[in-house]
Design a protein around this motif. Sequence first.
Motif: not given
Length: 118
Positions: A34-44
Amino acid sequence: MAKYLLLIHGDEREWAAMSAQERQELDEGHRAFVAAAGAAVLDARELEPASVATTLRADPAGRPTATDGPFLETKEAVGGYYLVEAGDLDEVMGLAARLYEASAGHSGVEIRPVVDHG
């Protein structure tokens, strides 16, 4: 940018039997992802065990019929997912490699591009 669904699957018995150290490593892997992906995570989301799943399938007459659990008889089940946005598959694979499940012997991460009908 394309969207990708990362399906985290594994042996639920192995997940349930994890030691505190293994659980910590799993959690650290998700935090790193999550830290590396940042705003790229749209849902989880983490999913409830497959034992509480319901599957709808057509009966011989074509009517939907509910059955308990997943359709396939397998020791692996989907335990969670991430929906991410990335420039390409290589970027997603680099991020997904941070997840504990990508390197544990009893689990894995399936990466599927999301179809854009727009």
